[in-house]
Motif scaffolding. Structure first.
Motif, PDB file in Angstrom:
ATOM      1  N   GLU A  55      -6.066   5.226  87.178  1.00 35.46           N
ATOM      2  CA  GLU A  55      -5.984   4.533  85.890  1.00 35.46           C
ATOM      3  C   GLU A  55      -7.082   3.476  85.762  1.00 35.46           C
ATOM      4  O   GLU A  55      -7.734   3.363  84.712  1.00 35.46           O
ATOM      5  CB  GLU A  55      -4.613   3.873  85.749  1.00 35.46           C
ATOM      6  CG  GLU A  55      -3.472   4.820  85.438  1.00 35.46           C
ATOM      7  CD  GLU A  55      -2.183   4.074  85.164  1.00 35.46           C
ATOM      8  OE1 GLU A  55      -1.528   4.373  84.153  1.00 35.46           O
ATOM      9  OE2 GLU A  55      -1.839   3.182  85.977  1.00 35.46           O
ATOM     10  N   CYS A  57      -9.937   3.403  87.320  1.00 38.76           N
ATOM     11  CA  CYS A  57     -11.243   4.074  87.229  1.00 38.76           C
ATOM     12  C   CYS A  57     -11.507   4.593  85.826  1.00 38.76           C
ATOM     13  O   CYS A  57     -12.618   4.441  85.284  1.00 38.76           O
ATOM     14  CB  CYS A  57     -11.301   5.230  88.231  1.00 38.76           C
ATOM     15  SG  CYS A  57     -11.433   4.742  89.967  1.00 38.76           S
ATOM     16  N   ILE A  58     -10.507   5.213  85.225  1.00 42.77           N
ATOM     17  CA  ILE A  58     -10.687   5.772  83.883  1.00 42.77           C
ATOM     18  C   ILE A  58     -10.910   4.651  82.876  1.00 42.77           C
ATOM     19  O   ILE A  58     -11.756   4.751  81.979  1.00 42.77           O
ATOM     20  CB  ILE A  58      -9.470   6.630  83.482  1.00 42.77           C
ATOM     21  CG1 ILE A  58      -9.257   7.767  84.492  1.00 42.77           C
ATOM     22  CG2 ILE A  58      -9.653   7.190  82.079  1.00 42.77           C
ATOM     23  CD1 ILE A  58     -10.482   8.602  84.799  1.00 42.77           C
ATOM     24  N   GLN A  59     -10.180   3.554  83.027  1.00 40.15           N
ATOM     25  CA  GLN A  59     -10.359   2.418  82.124  1.00 40.15           C
ATOM     26  C   GLN A  59     -11.754   1.813  82.256  1.00 40.15           C
ATOM     27  O   GLN A  59     -12.360   1.371  81.272  1.00 40.15           O
ATOM     28  CB  GLN A  59      -9.301   1.364  82.406  1.00 40.15           C
ATOM     29  CG  GLN A  59      -9.311   0.201  81.430  1.00 40.15           C
ATOM     30  CD  GLN A  59      -8.189  -0.778  81.702  1.00 40.15           C
ATOM     31  OE1 GLN A  59      -7.538  -0.727  82.733  1.00 40.15           O
ATOM     32  NE2 GLN A  59      -7.954  -1.694  80.758  1.00 40.15           N
ATOM     33  N   ASP A  61     -14.396   3.497  83.120  1.00 42.42           N
ATOM     34  CA  ASP A  61     -15.379   4.544  82.798  1.00 42.42           C
ATOM     35  C   ASP A  61     -16.339   4.797  83.957  1.00 42.42           C
ATOM     36  O   ASP A  61     -17.568   4.776  83.805  1.00 42.42           O
ATOM     37  CB  ASP A  61     -16.169   4.172  81.544  1.00 42.42           C
ATOM     38  CG  ASP A  61     -16.932   5.365  80.969  1.00 42.42           C
ATOM     39  OD1 ASP A  61     -16.527   6.510  81.252  1.00 42.42           O
ATOM     40  OD2 ASP A  61     -17.933   5.149  80.269  1.00 42.42           O
ATOM     41  N   VAL A 171      -8.097  14.328  82.682  1.00 35.89           N
ATOM     42  CA  VAL A 171      -8.510  13.489  81.560  1.00 35.89           C
ATOM     43  C   VAL A 171      -8.783  14.390  80.361  1.00 35.89           C
ATOM     44  O   VAL A 171      -9.519  15.378  80.473  1.00 35.89           O
ATOM     45  CB  VAL A 171      -9.765  12.670  81.920  1.00 35.89           C
ATOM     46  CG1 VAL A 171     -10.250  11.855  80.723  1.00 35.89           C
ATOM     47  CG2 VAL A 171      -9.484  11.755  83.107  1.00 35.89           C
ATOM     48  N   GLY A 175     -10.415  11.041  76.524  1.00 29.41           N
ATOM     49  CA  GLY A 175     -10.561  10.123  77.646  1.00 29.41           C
ATOM     50  C   GLY A 175      -9.250   9.565  78.171  1.00 29.41           C
ATOM     51  O   GLY A 175      -9.252   8.585  78.923  1.00 29.41           O
ATOM     52  N   LEU A 177      -5.835   9.709  80.448  1.00 28.95           N
ATOM     53  CA  LEU A 177      -5.371  10.260  81.717  1.00 28.95           C
ATOM     54  C   LEU A 177      -3.943  10.773  81.573  1.00 28.95           C
ATOM     55  O   LEU A 177      -3.075  10.067  81.052  1.00 28.95           O
ATOM     56  CB  LEU A 177      -5.449   9.186  82.805  1.00 28.95           C
ATOM     57  CG  LEU A 177      -5.082   9.597  84.232  1.00 28.95           C
ATOM     58  CD1 LEU A 177      -6.117  10.570  84.795  1.00 28.95           C
ATOM     59  CD2 LEU A 177      -4.975   8.359  85.126  1.00 28.95           C
ATOM     60  N   ASP A 541     -11.875  19.563  82.670  1.00 28.95           N
ATOM     61  CA  ASP A 541     -12.417  18.202  82.669  1.00 28.95           C
ATOM     62  C   ASP A 541     -13.420  18.037  81.522  1.00 28.95           C
ATOM     63  O   ASP A 541     -14.632  17.970  81.740  1.00 28.95           O
ATOM     64  CB  ASP A 541     -13.083  17.943  84.021  1.00 28.95           C
ATOM     65  CG  ASP A 541     -13.621  16.531  84.167  1.00 28.95           C
ATOM     66  OD1 ASP A 541     -13.172  15.646  83.418  1.00 28.95           O
ATOM     67  OD2 ASP A 541     -14.481  16.317  85.042  1.00 28.95           O
ATOM     68  N   THR A 543     -14.391  15.626  79.686  1.00 34.12           N
ATOM     69  CA  THR A 543     -15.261  14.443  79.655  1.00 34.12           C
ATOM     70  C   THR A 543     -16.207  14.382  80.854  1.00 34.12           C
ATOM     71  O   THR A 543     -17.030  13.470  80.951  1.00 34.12           O
ATOM     72  CB  THR A 543     -14.424  13.154  79.630  1.00 34.12           C
ATOM     73  OG1 THR A 543     -13.632  13.087  80.824  1.00 34.12           O
ATOM     74  CG2 THR A 543     -13.524  13.111  78.405  1.00 34.12           C
ATOM     75  N   THR A 545     -15.528  13.690  84.000  1.00 31.74           N
ATOM     76  CA  THR A 545     -15.202  12.482  84.758  1.00 31.74           C
ATOM     77  C   THR A 545     -15.087  12.755  86.248  1.00 31.74           C
ATOM     78  O   THR A 545     -15.486  11.936  87.068  1.00 31.74           O
ATOM     79  CB  THR A 545     -13.875  11.887  84.237  1.00 31.74           C
ATOM     80  OG1 THR A 545     -14.062  11.441  82.889  1.00 31.74           O
ATOM     81  CG2 THR A 545     -13.396  10.726  85.096  1.00 31.74           C
ATOM     82  N   LYS A 557     -21.703  12.107  81.173  1.00 32.93           N
ATOM     83  CA  LYS A 557     -20.433  12.138  80.473  1.00 32.93           C
ATOM     84  C   LYS A 557     -20.462  13.155  79.338  1.00 32.93           C
ATOM     85  O   LYS A 557     -21.487  13.351  78.677  1.00 32.93           O
ATOM     86  CB  LYS A 557     -20.112  10.734  79.931  1.00 32.93           C
ATOM     87  CG  LYS A 557     -18.689  10.573  79.452  1.00 32.93           C
ATOM     88  CD  LYS A 557     -18.386   9.122  79.121  1.00 32.93           C
ATOM     89  CE  LYS A 557     -16.933   8.968  78.682  1.00 32.93           C
ATOM     90  NZ  LYS A 557     -16.594   7.562  78.374  1.00 32.93           N
TER      91      LYS A 557
END
Length: 561
Positions: A55, A57-59, A61, A171, A175, A177, A541, A543, A545, A557
């Motif tokens: 979470e 990491c995704i926030q 980017d 994701v 974007g 999760l 996937d 995006t 990521t 990206k």
């Protein structure tokens, strides 16, 4: 990126957040290929911690590479050079190594750090085995890594590692999760509940669903491999038959757990050692056994004399380590070696001091392989180790006694010790090629490693190279899972040769033979993903990521060039 590192510290504790080139070296440098810079390596101790790290990491980017044992041969679980548009975080799952037994061990539920070696040991008292029981398990390969990479292993009847029962995160195009529970285990509705319950092992037989429609292994491979007249390979990574969510995903999703079938272990096992100077002898054995035997072999491993020689000399320390100490301590030994190599590299002594020291030491030790194996090495260029079990032992014995000796070949039935040594020498080959390169840097440019699947109907299977290509090689290594027609062909390229040009010439020859590649080690950063495989990655996937650049695809990206 300091706020992100602070979040990691809060989630997993500072001890399990690694930064700096030397502390992260073991994780960001592939076992054989691939190396790149990372922001951090994070080692969660629970599935819930793994989710919270994801979470964060995704926030923020950043790119995420989920890594287990990092034993892959194509660099597929590390960064590879430059060209990335975001910082990279490696999530190492090795602390998450629990294995749960389901239905008295007929199935298992494995967390992302569980190794094949640990799974073997857990099942052995039950008289059962996992999908693969030898090979890279000797150096700590993970169960989930095998499934994500469609690894085939050496066991003929079981096919590539495969399941449709998985718990994973991905994701979406916006974007966001998501946690996807297709594990067939009722654990709750939201990610935190699901993962907290799984962390505690808080589920029972009543929570497990099994309608028989979701596969936890490749149920059809046993018959598929027997079709020796088919013009297509038995198994290869780009085969869409075995692409399903986590299976074949190559790290394009973050896997938390898998359910897999286990198999009853064979009893009364014997190993027959076949040597020949004519590849046609071994082609005959393969076709006759697959098409005519009532009892399928357990395994049939091929080894050329050149591979035998390399492994005997440059794989000797691994052979002796595993034989006398077992496989439990091998991953730790590799980690210590990587740490020490990083230290010597830092002080300008190079990154291969341990290889040169180990090689000097093992040369002083006495011969470790049995006399009959070495005698066959001297007499024959081609070696086939045939493992049979139960009624198949008598069937194979009768067949081999009828067809051998010939003018070009012979066989013998191994003692238990000879059989163990033969297979262990075979599976020390991969490390021996790397060792040769690392102690002969003055003559070797690098390794071209080809992992190929020949069509099942191929009879003229052994490679003959044109002289203009042959001149580029210092040494060649041929081995493989012969009955599946999966061959590992590695070439130590002479210093000064154009590595990429040589590889391109080799791949053109394989295309002309109708081969598929890679067969079971996945594309990593060495092979270009074919269009259907790249499309599978894009669907998983959108995006880009997770593990961008895999299969020589886009690193930016949203798959931007």
């Amino acid at each position: 990126m300091q706020p992100l590192l602070s979040q990691f510290h809060t989630i997993v504790g500072p001890r399990h957040v690694l930064v700096g080139d030397r502390r992260t070296r073991h994780f960001r440098k592939g076992y054989r290929f691939g190396e790149g810079k990372v922001l951090a390596v994070v080692r969660p101790g629970t599935l819930l911690e793994q989710w919270r790290v994801l979470e964060a990491c995704i926030q923020a980017d950043v790119i995420v590479i989920c890594q287990a044992a990092n034993t892959g041969l194509t660099g597929g679980s590390t960064p590879d050079g430059d060209g990335y548009d975001r910082p990279i975080v490696i999530i190492s799952t090795l602390r998450l190594d629990r294995v749960d037994l389901i239905d008295e061990g007929k199935q298992v539920l494995c967390l992302p750090g569980a190794t094949l070696d640990k799974l073997e040991k857990r099942l052995r008292p039950l008289g059962r085995e996992p999908h693969s029981v030898i090979g890279s398990s000797c150096i700590g390969a993970s169960v989930i890594g095998g499934v994500c990479n469609n690894s085939g292993g050496s066991l003929i009847r079981r096919g590539p590692a495969y399941t449709q029962l998985a718990l994973f995160a991905q994701v979406d195009e916006a974007g966001r999760l998501h946690l996807v529970n297709h594990l067939g285990v009722e654990l709750g509705a939201d990610p935190e509940t699901i993962l907290a319950r799984l962390d505690r092992g808080d589920y029972s037989a009543a929570d497990i669903r099994d309608d028989g429609n979701q596969w936890a292994s490749d149920r059809g491979y046993h018959d598929h491999v027997r079709d020796v007249d088919a013009p297509t390979p038995a198994r290869f990574n780009a085969d869409p038959r075995r692409h399903y969510e986590a299976s074949g995903s190559a790290g394009k999703v973050a896997v938390f757990a898998l359910r897999l079938d286990t198999f009853e272990a064979d009893k009364d096992v014997a190993v027959f050692y076949i040597g020949s100077n004519d590849p046609a002898d071994l082609a005959m054995v393969r076709r006759d056994i697959l098409s005519g035997f009532a009892n399928m072999p357990i395994a049939g491993e091929y080894m050329h004399r050149g591979a035998y020689d390399l492994s005997q000399r440059y794989g000797k320390d691994l052979f002796l380590f595993v034989k006398h100490l077992g496989t439990d301590h091998v991953p730790k030994a590799y980690a210590i070696k990587s740490w020490f190599d990083g230290l010597t590299e830092k002080f300008g002594l190079g990154g291969h001091v341990t290889d040169r020291v180990l090689q000097a030491v093992v040369r002083l030790l006495p011969e470790h392989l049995p006399d009959r194996l070495n005698d066959y090495r001297d007499r024959y260029a081609h070696h086939l180790m045939l493992r049979m079990g139960g009624e198949g032992v008598a069937e194979a014995r009768a067949y081999l006694e009828k067809h051998f000796p010939t003018a070009t070949g012979a066989f013998f039935e191994c003692t238990e010790e000879e059989g163990k040594c033969a297979y262990l020498n075979r599976f020390a080959v991969g490390g021996s090629v790397v060792r040769y390169r690392d102690v002969h840097l003055d003559e070797v440019e690098d390794i071209v490693a080809l992992d190929i699947a020949l069509p099942r109907n191929t009879v003229d299977w052994f490679e003959t190279l044109p002289a203009e290509i042959e001149r580029h090689f210092v040494r060649k290594m041929y081995c493989g899972h012969f009955f599946c027609h999966v061959l590992h062909q590695e070439y130590l390229v002479r210093r000064g040769s154009d590595l990429h040009a040589v590889e391109a010439e080799m791949l053109a020859l394989l295309d002309a033979r109708g081969a598929e590649y890679p067969a079971e080690h996945n594309v990593g950063h060495l092979y270009r993903a074919k269009p259907a495989l790249e499309q599978f990655y894009r669907q998983l996937d959108p995006t880009n990521t997770f593990n961008p650049g895999i299969g020589k695809t886009a690193r930016k990206k949203h798959w931007m060039a």
